[in-house]
Design an enzyme around this catalytic site. Structure first.
Site, PDB file in Angstrom:
ATOM      1  N   ASP A  75       0.834  -1.209   0.000  1.00  0.00           N
ATOM      2  CA  ASP A  75       0.000   0.000   0.000  1.00  0.00           C
ATOM      3  C   ASP A  75       0.867   1.259   0.000  1.00  0.00           C
ATOM      4  OD1 ASP A  75      -2.360   1.413  -0.007  1.00  0.00           O
ATOM      5  OD2 ASP A  75      -2.695   1.258   2.156  1.00  0.00           O
ATOM      6  N   ARG A 108       0.140   7.692  -2.545  1.00  0.00           N
ATOM      7  CA  ARG A 108       0.734   8.739  -1.707  1.00  0.00           C
ATOM      8  C   ARG A 108       2.190   9.003  -2.086  1.00  0.00           C
ATOM      9  NH1 ARG A 108      -1.172   5.940   3.615  1.00  0.00           N
ATOM     10  NH2 ARG A 108      -1.868   4.441   2.039  1.00  0.00           N
ATOM     11  N   HIS A 135       2.374   3.521  -9.000  1.00  0.00           N
ATOM     12  CA  HIS A 135       2.211   2.072  -9.200  1.00  0.00           C
ATOM     13  C   HIS A 135       3.396   1.510  -9.982  1.00  0.00           C
ATOM     14  CE1 HIS A 135      -1.671   2.372  -7.453  1.00  0.00           C
ATOM     15  NE2 HIS A 135      -2.254   2.999  -8.462  1.00  0.00           N
ATOM     16  N   GLU A 181     -12.336  -4.523  -4.199  1.00  0.00           N
ATOM     17  CA  GLU A 181     -12.865  -3.153  -4.049  1.00  0.00           C
ATOM     18  C   GLU A 181     -12.102  -2.141  -4.919  1.00  0.00           C
ATOM     19  OE1 GLU A 181     -12.261  -5.159  -1.231  1.00  0.00           O
ATOM     20  OE2 GLU A 181     -14.389  -5.666  -1.261  1.00  0.00           O
ATOM     21  N   ARG A 213     -12.021   2.242  -8.410  1.00  0.00           N
ATOM     22  CA  ARG A 213     -11.135   3.372  -8.747  1.00  0.00           C
ATOM     23  C   ARG A 213     -11.396   3.856 -10.177  1.00  0.00           C
ATOM     24  NH1 ARG A 213      -5.416   2.576  -5.605  1.00  0.00           N
ATOM     25  NH2 ARG A 213      -6.325   1.892  -3.632  1.00  0.00           N
ATOM     26  N   LEU A 273      10.151 -21.127  -4.519  1.00  0.00           N
ATOM     27  CA  LEU A 273       9.264 -20.083  -3.986  1.00  0.00           C
ATOM     28  C   LEU A 273       7.941 -20.151  -4.738  1.00  0.00           C
ATOM     29  CD1 LEU A 273       8.755 -17.394  -2.358  1.00  0.00           C
ATOM     30  CD2 LEU A 273       9.630 -16.182  -4.359  1.00  0.00           C
TER      31      LEU A 273
HETATM   32  C1  IPE Z   1      -5.459  -2.684  -0.200  1.00  0.00           C
HETATM   33  O1  IPE Z   1      -5.130  -1.352  -0.305  1.00  0.00           O
HETATM   34  C2  IPE Z   1      -5.365  -3.338  -1.546  1.00  0.00           C
HETATM   35  C3  IPE Z   1      -4.033  -3.483  -2.116  1.00  0.00           C
HETATM   36  C4  IPE Z   1      -2.910  -3.091  -1.572  1.00  0.00           C
HETATM   37  C5  IPE Z   1      -3.993  -4.126  -3.398  1.00  0.00           C
HETATM   38  P1  IPE Z   1      -6.235  -0.207  -0.461  1.00  0.00           P
HETATM   39  O2  IPE Z   1      -5.487   1.055  -0.600  1.00  0.00           O
HETATM   40  O3  IPE Z   1      -7.182  -0.571  -1.544  1.00  0.00           O
HETATM   41  O4  IPE Z   1      -7.008  -0.317   0.926  1.00  0.00           O
HETATM   42  P2  IPE Z   1      -7.866   0.763   1.733  1.00  0.00           P
HETATM   43  O5  IPE Z   1      -8.869   1.329   0.784  1.00  0.00           O
HETATM   44  O6  IPE Z   1      -6.908   1.810   2.198  1.00  0.00           O
HETATM   45  O7  IPE Z   1      -8.452  -0.003   2.851  1.00  0.00           O
HETATM   46  C1  IPE Z   2      -1.532   0.290  -3.342  1.00  0.00           C
HETATM   47  O1  IPE Z   2      -1.339   1.648  -3.384  1.00  0.00           O
HETATM   48  C2  IPE Z   2      -1.756  -0.300  -4.704  1.00  0.00           C
HETATM   49  C3  IPE Z   2      -3.148  -0.726  -4.936  1.00  0.00           C
HETATM   50  C4  IPE Z   2      -4.135  -0.626  -4.101  1.00  0.00           C
HETATM   51  C5  IPE Z   2      -3.410  -1.317  -6.218  1.00  0.00           C
HETATM   52  P1  IPE Z   2      -2.546   2.676  -3.349  1.00  0.00           P
HETATM   53  O2  IPE Z   2      -2.913   3.001  -4.746  1.00  0.00           O
HETATM   54  O3  IPE Z   2      -3.652   2.196  -2.498  1.00  0.00           O
HETATM   55  O4  IPE Z   2      -1.849   3.919  -2.687  1.00  0.00           O
HETATM   56  P2  IPE Z   2      -2.462   4.931  -1.629  1.00  0.00           P
HETATM   57  O5  IPE Z   2      -2.997   4.118  -0.502  1.00  0.00           O
HETATM   58  O6  IPE Z   2      -3.527   5.688  -2.332  1.00  0.00           O
HETATM   59  O7  IPE Z   2      -1.310   5.781  -1.232  1.00  0.00           O
HETATM   60 MG    MG Z   3      -4.100   2.409  -0.527  1.00  0.00          MG
END
Ligand code: IPE
Ligand code: IPE
Ligand code: MG
Length: 245
Positions: free
Chosen positions: A23, A27, A40, A70, A74, A134
């Site tokens: 995650d 940000r 990403h 979920e 996006r 692995l």
């Molecule tokens: C969880 O992260 C999913 C992945 C890292 C793929 P999100 O960014 O979607 O989760 P929330 O919305 O903060 O809970």
């Molecule tokens: C995790 O990073 C990747 C996925 C959920 C696919 P985010 O895209 O959720 O990054 P933040 O949480 O918005 O920083």
């Molecule tokens: Mg996130």
């Protein structure tokens, strides 16, 4: 007085199965004034490094949360960007992963994925199915609640067909109907970016996982951070409800 017999100091076992909620890509990009998709893209380098490090540390299973059920919420441009990165990752890395004895498996809802992605994944799974060093499990379009409901549905169908008695449903038989059948539960789940929640990741399988929350954003997560998380894991005492004595 006789000397106490020194007990051999056993190094605590490393985790067999590490699962990561990757995650913080958005940000990471925002902090640099960049579009989310560049975050990403940067995250893919961290994936490569972590896969390599898992092999080096002797970790047998690595599950990466790449896209949740979920995350379809996006904007389309972000979803498309993530899917394109996945295509690139598999196309570019498959040969090397196969050579390095990595077995690839996907968990998640394939019906929502583009046909060419399903094909790529099926090919990657087939090509690496006999590899053992692995196992890299990619959680894609994955949701733990959906996974549990799907397992219930399949068991209910067997009961309705008179092939199974409800009394014969056990935690073991239930787990065998999850997509992770045959994969040991994660010993440790790491989440980057400072958020402290599971976000629908492996909610059945995490019953006794050690949870490790790291403040770093995913693109900044390095092999040193993984090694530090493993050390933290090795310092913890897992009691599974026992008294620990
Ligand atoms: C969880 O992260 C999913 C992945 C890292 C793929 P999100 O960014 O979607 O989760 P929330 O919305 O903060 O809970
Ligand atoms: C995790 O990073 C990747 C996925 C959920 C696919 P985010 O895209 O959720 O990054 P933040 O949480 O918005 O920083
Ligand atoms: Mg996130």
């Amino acid at each position: 007085m006789s000397q106490p017999i020194a007990s051999p100091v056993l190094a605590p076992a490393p985790p067999r199965h590490v699962a990561i909620i990757m995650d913080g890509n958005g940000r990471w990009a925002k902090a640099r004034g960049l579009p989310r998709n560049l975050g990403h893209r940067q995250g893919v380098d961290a994936v490569r490094e972590v896969v390599r490090t898992c092999r080096r540390l002797g970790i047998e299973y690595l599950t990466l949360y790449a896209f949740s059920s979920e995350n379809w919420k996006r904007p389309e441009s972000e979803v498309n960007g993530l899917m394109e990165l996945l295509r690139l990752y598999i196309r570019r890395e498959l040969d090397e992963l196969a050579r390095n004895d990595v077995c690839i498996r996907m968990i998640g809802d394939r019906s929502r994925l583009a046909p060419d992605i399903v094909e790529l994944i099926t090919e990657a799974e087939a090509k690496t199915q006999n590899n053992h060093t692995l196992t890299l499990v990619i959680a894609l379009s994955y949701g733990g609640q959906d996974e549990i409901v799907e397992a219930c549905r399949r068991l209910a169908e067997q009961v309705a067909a008179g092939k199974l008695s409800p009394q014969d449903i056990t935690t073991t038989s239930f787990a065998n109907h999850l997509q992770t059948a045959g994969i040991p539960d994660p010993d440790m789940i790491i989440r980057t970016s400072g958020e402290q929640r599971l976000s629908n990741f492996l909610i059945w399988q995490s019953a006794y996982s050690e949870l490790i929350f790291v403040d770093k954003l995913w693109p900044d997560f390095s092999s040193q951070d993984l090694a530090a998380a493993v050390e933290e894991f090795q310092r913890r005492e897992r009691r599974y409800g026992g008294s620990g004595e």
